[in-house]
Design a protein around this motif. Structure first.
Motif, PDB file in Angstrom:
ATOM      1  N   PHE A 151     113.941  24.717 -14.311  1.00 53.59           N
ATOM      2  CA  PHE A 151     114.074  25.342 -15.833  1.00 53.59           C
ATOM      3  C   PHE A 151     112.736  24.715 -16.779  1.00 53.59           C
ATOM      4  O   PHE A 151     113.034  24.437 -17.917  1.00 53.59           O
ATOM      5  N   GLY A 152     111.813  24.282 -15.908  1.00 57.16           N
ATOM      6  CA  GLY A 152     110.522  23.544 -16.447  1.00 57.16           C
ATOM      7  C   GLY A 152     110.067  24.683 -17.323  1.00 57.16           C
ATOM      8  O   GLY A 152     109.792  25.891 -17.079  1.00 57.16           O
ATOM      9  N   VAL A 153     109.343  24.127 -18.635  1.00 52.47           N
ATOM     10  CA  VAL A 153     108.438  24.841 -19.609  1.00 52.47           C
ATOM     11  C   VAL A 153     107.183  24.147 -19.938  1.00 52.47           C
ATOM     12  O   VAL A 153     107.616  22.971 -20.278  1.00 52.47           O
ATOM     13  N   SER A 154     106.075  24.666 -19.599  1.00 49.57           N
ATOM     14  CA  SER A 154     104.855  23.891 -20.112  1.00 49.57           C
ATOM     15  C   SER A 154     104.750  23.440 -21.254  1.00 49.57           C
ATOM     16  O   SER A 154     104.945  24.302 -22.484  1.00 49.57           O
ATOM     17  N   GLY A 155     104.206  22.276 -21.797  1.00 49.34           N
ATOM     18  CA  GLY A 155     103.658  21.936 -23.001  1.00 49.34           C
ATOM     19  C   GLY A 155     105.178  21.511 -23.851  1.00 49.34           C
ATOM     20  O   GLY A 155     104.900  21.108 -25.095  1.00 49.34           O
ATOM     21  N   ARG A 156     106.163  21.507 -23.278  1.00 47.40           N
ATOM     22  CA  ARG A 156     107.466  21.358 -24.066  1.00 47.40           C
ATOM     23  C   ARG A 156     107.691  19.581 -24.456  1.00 47.40           C
ATOM     24  O   ARG A 156     107.522  18.863 -23.719  1.00 47.40           O
ATOM     25  N   THR A 157     108.312  19.366 -25.530  1.00 44.32           N
ATOM     26  CA  THR A 157     108.687  18.108 -26.004  1.00 44.32           C
ATOM     27  C   THR A 157     110.231  17.863 -25.905  1.00 44.32           C
ATOM     28  O   THR A 157     110.942  18.747 -26.223  1.00 44.32           O
ATOM     29  N   LEU A 158     110.373  16.636 -25.780  1.00 46.72           N
ATOM     30  CA  LEU A 158     111.951  16.317 -26.061  1.00 46.72           C
ATOM     31  C   LEU A 158     112.298  16.298 -27.350  1.00 46.72           C
ATOM     32  O   LEU A 158     113.564  16.728 -28.073  1.00 46.72           O
ATOM     33  N   LEU A 159     111.481  15.702 -28.209  1.00 42.59           N
ATOM     34  CA  LEU A 159     111.475  15.562 -29.644  1.00 42.59           C
ATOM     35  C   LEU A 159     111.777  17.024 -30.214  1.00 42.59           C
ATOM     36  O   LEU A 159     111.107  17.969 -29.989  1.00 42.59           O
ATOM     37  N   SER A 160     112.861  17.168 -31.016  1.00 37.31           N
ATOM     38  CA  SER A 160     113.033  18.213 -31.496  1.00 37.31           C
ATOM     39  C   SER A 160     112.101  18.692 -32.889  1.00 37.31           C
ATOM     40  O   SER A 160     112.234  19.974 -33.138  1.00 37.31           O
ATOM     41  N   LYS A 161     111.296  17.765 -33.336  1.00 40.10           N
ATOM     42  CA  LYS A 161     110.403  18.287 -34.245  1.00 40.10           C
ATOM     43  C   LYS A 161     109.060  18.075 -33.643  1.00 40.10           C
ATOM     44  O   LYS A 161     108.074  18.300 -34.529  1.00 40.10           O
TER      45      LYS A 161
ATOM     46  N   LYS B  45     101.981  12.645 -27.428  1.00 43.34           N
ATOM     47  CA  LYS B  45     100.611  13.039 -28.369  1.00 43.34           C
ATOM     48  C   LYS B  45     100.823  12.656 -29.760  1.00 43.34           C
ATOM     49  O   LYS B  45     102.068  12.461 -30.403  1.00 43.34           O
ATOM     50  N   PRO B  46      99.708  12.111 -30.403  1.00 39.52           N
ATOM     51  CA  PRO B  46      99.992  11.871 -31.637  1.00 39.52           C
ATOM     52  C   PRO B  46     100.488  12.678 -32.612  1.00 39.52           C
ATOM     53  O   PRO B  46     101.492  12.144 -33.468  1.00 39.52           O
ATOM     54  N   GLN B  47     100.567  13.900 -32.568  1.00 36.29           N
ATOM     55  CA  GLN B  47     101.129  14.935 -33.449  1.00 36.29           C
ATOM     56  C   GLN B  47     102.831  14.725 -33.267  1.00 36.29           C
ATOM     57  O   GLN B  47     103.442  15.170 -34.243  1.00 36.29           O
ATOM     58  N   ASN B  48     103.116  14.362 -32.145  1.00 40.06           N
ATOM     59  CA  ASN B  48     104.449  14.410 -31.859  1.00 40.06           C
ATOM     60  C   ASN B  48     105.234  12.930 -32.090  1.00 40.06           C
ATOM     61  O   ASN B  48     106.407  13.031 -32.494  1.00 40.06           O
ATOM     62  N   TRP B  49     104.662  12.267 -31.672  1.00 43.27           N
ATOM     63  CA  TRP B  49     104.814  10.636 -31.484  1.00 43.27           C
ATOM     64  C   TRP B  49     105.080  10.126 -32.880  1.00 43.27           C
ATOM     65  O   TRP B  49     105.781   9.053 -33.228  1.00 43.27           O
ATOM     66  N   GLN B  50     104.603  10.947 -33.895  1.00 48.07           N
ATOM     67  CA  GLN B  50     104.813  10.418 -35.394  1.00 48.07           C
ATOM     68  C   GLN B  50     106.316  10.414 -35.662  1.00 48.07           C
ATOM     69  O   GLN B  50     106.846   9.726 -36.657  1.00 48.07           O
ATOM     70  N   TYR B  51     106.951  11.056 -34.829  1.00 46.49           N
ATOM     71  CA  TYR B  51     108.588  11.380 -34.993  1.00 46.49           C
ATOM     72  C   TYR B  51     109.155  10.518 -33.848  1.00 46.49           C
ATOM     73  O   TYR B  51     110.438  10.737 -33.584  1.00 46.49           O
ATOM     74  N   GLY B  52     108.524   9.441 -33.341  1.00 48.56           N
ATOM     75  CA  GLY B  52     109.101   8.593 -32.332  1.00 48.56           C
ATOM     76  C   GLY B  52     110.262   8.087 -32.500  1.00 48.56           C
ATOM     77  O   GLY B  52     111.205   7.627 -31.694  1.00 48.56           O
ATOM     78  N   SER B  53     110.355   7.555 -33.852  1.00 49.70           N
ATOM     79  CA  SER B  53     111.820   7.053 -34.220  1.00 49.70           C
ATOM     80  C   SER B  53     113.249   7.893 -33.910  1.00 49.70           C
ATOM     81  O   SER B  53     114.086   7.458 -33.850  1.00 49.70           O
ATOM     82  N   GLU B  54     112.999   9.327 -33.724  1.00 52.74           N
ATOM     83  CA  GLU B  54     113.878  10.171 -33.377  1.00 52.74           C
ATOM     84  C   GLU B  54     114.179  10.366 -31.891  1.00 52.74           C
ATOM     85  O   GLU B  54     114.988  11.329 -31.515  1.00 52.74           O
ATOM     86  N   PHE B  55     113.193   9.761 -31.276  1.00 48.61           N
ATOM     87  CA  PHE B  55     113.405  10.119 -29.606  1.00 48.61           C
ATOM     88  C   PHE B  55     114.479   9.831 -29.001  1.00 48.61           C
ATOM     89  O   PHE B  55     114.916  10.446 -28.118  1.00 48.61           O
ATOM     90  N   LYS B  56     115.051   8.614 -29.307  1.00 48.05           N
ATOM     91  CA  LYS B  56     116.325   8.206 -28.750  1.00 48.05           C
ATOM     92  C   LYS B  56     117.454   9.183 -28.990  1.00 48.05           C
ATOM     93  O   LYS B  56     118.298   9.712 -28.342  1.00 48.05           O
ATOM     94  N   GLN B  57     117.828   9.461 -30.386  1.00 46.78           N
ATOM     95  CA  GLN B  57     118.622  10.119 -30.758  1.00 46.78           C
ATOM     96  C   GLN B  57     118.604  11.623 -30.179  1.00 46.78           C
ATOM     97  O   GLN B  57     119.547  12.292 -29.995  1.00 46.78           O
ATOM     98  N   ASP B  58     117.248  12.308 -30.173  1.00 47.92           N
ATOM     99  CA  ASP B  58     117.181  13.725 -29.586  1.00 47.92           C
ATOM    100  C   ASP B  58     117.645  13.467 -27.959  1.00 47.92           C
ATOM    101  O   ASP B  58     118.051  14.669 -27.487  1.00 47.92           O
ATOM    102  N   LEU B  59     117.301  12.525 -27.398  1.00 48.67           N
ATOM    103  CA  LEU B  59     117.586  12.273 -25.918  1.00 48.67           C
ATOM    104  C   LEU B  59     119.169  12.135 -25.910  1.00 48.67           C
ATOM    105  O   LEU B  59     119.647  12.711 -24.951  1.00 48.67           O
ATOM    106  N   GLN B  60     119.653  11.503 -26.547  1.00 47.95           N
ATOM    107  CA  GLN B  60     121.181  11.507 -26.636  1.00 47.95           C
ATOM    108  C   GLN B  60     121.921  12.743 -26.905  1.00 47.95           C
ATOM    109  O   GLN B  60     123.004  13.170 -26.256  1.00 47.95           O
ATOM    110  N   GLN B  61     121.328  13.446 -27.832  1.00 52.58           N
ATOM    111  CA  GLN B  61     121.708  14.678 -28.199  1.00 52.58           C
ATOM    112  C   GLN B  61     121.589  15.852 -27.021  1.00 52.58           C
ATOM    113  O   GLN B  61     122.715  16.590 -26.693  1.00 52.58           O
TER     114      GLN B  61
END
Length: 479
Positions: free
Chosen positions: A313-323, A355-371
């Motif tokens: 179920f892999g999809v190229s370029g995708r992030t865990l971060l919802s933002k 990536k910089p455009q994604n890790w600007q929301y890095g503070s939400e990585f934990k909660q997105d992984l939990q969800q």
């Protein structure tokens, strides 16, 4: 002598009848406008095919493209279900809904009808081939076939390169002029890597009604470009609409080709342990030729054996971060992974989040992984929570494994190895500890081993995907 001939003929008739154990009809609508005709074999193999007759979406050609197939299929132990669907008359939801309901009925009846619910294919002819390709590419996982057979299919909804009246009848007088609808239901555009079922396409080179190049071959091209399994048979002559008709010059060869293809369809065991591989391009198999058959999940399937059913179920370029720029949770693959009802889930996300455009929301990585974890496993609870646990409804709880990203040997696409190592992996380990989940370390075994990755420094090569499969296989086997 005459008595002997009569006796032989009688035995032949009895043998033919014995191939079919039951034959009955079931309505698909309260009005009785549509129905499914069911032919169950005497000696079932567990395989089933849902037949979709053609007719340009204006009539149903349900003899040589419908019920006449039952004898050949039942003889091979294959259950056969013909769907006499409602014609669209501009409302495409009518035939789509009928076929989807038929699939649900077949899978719901699998035990009684002695069918493997994950070995149910679809076989469509001409406009019915278009409808079969719509169900194969656009329908939800629960009603999507496990394999697809397309006879001289209408694929494109562009009337300039397809069968004009099929396009008009399916999309309607206004719809067939709508570029968005034409694009959506031209199903070569809807083929998805890993998710669109394997297919065999049968057509004739001299088809003057539905041009093969812009229809049958267009679907094959999309499947091959995605790396999905697909077989194409173009016979020299036959024009259009031959079906199982004995007048087709290549009738015997066609049945032999189709029979061999069906015989080599390896369906998962009904009780196989289901393993869902969730991830980005590394799971998807970027840069691996024919990744659906050679990527790490495919290699993992070989290593785990027939008692497991591993799906990619892999999809190229995708992030865990919802933002993130391309969140995984917005993908069809995410919905399919949940509908797959897995026993085991392997999550390998995080690389693109650096990536910089994604890790600007890095503070939400934990909660997105939990969800993500709680969506997959609703009854799971953090080990940090104290107090008496409340009774939870009994639901299937898959075992979740968190895989760390592999190292980024180069900053390709602005992927940042320092963020992976110092931020993302520690958060993954923290969450894994909270929920009592096992962690599969892929970062350490790949560190210092640039020979395991492609020249971009990000994606594993053939040797690397095998290494990944070996590590994950050992973890699943408890070694």
């Amino acid at each position: 002598m005459r008595k002997l001939m009569v006796a032989c003929l009688l035995l032949l008739v009895m043998a033919t009848q014995a191939q079919t154990a039951r034959n009955f009809k079931l309505p698909l609508t309260e009005s009785g406008e549509s129905e499914m005709v069911v032919f169950l074999p005497e000696n079932p193999t567990g395989k089933a095919i849902v037949g979709i007759p053609g007719g340009g979406y204006s009539v149903l050609s349900n003899t040589h493209e419908g019920t006449q197939w039952y004898e050949w299929l039942n003889k091979r132990g294959i259950a056969y279900i013909v769907v006499n669907y409602r014609l669209p008359n501009g409302d495409r939801t009518r035939p789509i809904g009928d076929v989807e309901k038929a699939f649900k009925t077949v899978r719901d009846s699998a035990t009684v009808w002695k069918i493997n619910p994950r070995d149910v294919g679809i076989m469509g002819f001409s406009a019915g081939g278009h409808l079969a390709s719509v169900i194969s590419t656009l329908s939800d996982y629960e009603v999507r076939p496990d394999f697809t057979i397309l006879f001289y299919p209408v694929i494109s909804m562009d009337e300039n390169v397809s069968h004009k009246y099929s396009c008009i009848n399916f999309l309607g007088e206004e719809g067939h002029k709508n570029p968005e609808l034409v694009n959506k239901y031209s199903t070569q555009n809807a083929v998805k890597r890993h998710l669109t079922p394997p297919a065999i396409i049968i057509t004739a080179n001299d088809d003057r009604l539905v041009p093969p190049v812009t229809n049958a071959i267009a679907y094959y091209t999309a499947m091959r470009n995605a790396g999905n399994e697909c077989s194409l048979h173009v016979y020299p002559t036959g024009d259009h609409g031959f079906g199982i008709g004995p007048w087709f010059k290549y009738h015997d060869q066609m049945l032999s080709d189709l029979g061999n293809w069906l015989d080599n369809r390896n369906a998962p065991k009904p009780d196989a342990i289901r393993v869902a591989c969730i991830g980005n391009s590394i799971t998807d198999g970027h840069g691996i030729e024919m990744a659906p058959q050679h990527g790490y999940p495919a290699q993992l399937q070989h290593m785990m054996g027939k008692d497991y059913w591993v799906k990619n179920f892999g999809v190229s370029g995708r992030t865990l971060l919802s933002k993130g720029d391309l969140p995984y949770i917005n993908e069809t693959a995410w919905l399919d992974a949940q509908a797959f009802n897995p026993d085991i889930v392997i999550i390998k996300l995080g690389t693109n989040d650096s990536k910089p455009q994604n890790w600007q929301y890095g503070s939400e990585f934990k909660q997105d992984l939990q969800q993500l974890i709680t969506r997959l496993c609703p009854g799971i609870g953090s080990t940090k929570k104290k107090g008496k646990k409340q009774a939870q409804p009994e639901v299937k709880q898959p075992k979740i494994y968190l895989c760390t990203p592999i190292p980024a040997f180069k900053p390709s696409w602005n992927i940042n190895d320092a963020i992976i190592a110092n931020d993302i992996i520690p958060i993954e380990k923290e969450v894994a500890k909270e929920y009592g989940l096992p962690v599969i370390d892929l970062y350490t075994p790949f560190s210092g081993n640039s020979d395991l990755v492609q020249p971009d420094g990000i994606h594993p090569n053939d040797k690397g995907v095998r290494k990944m499969a070996e590590i994950i296989s050992a973890a699943l086997k408890g070694n």
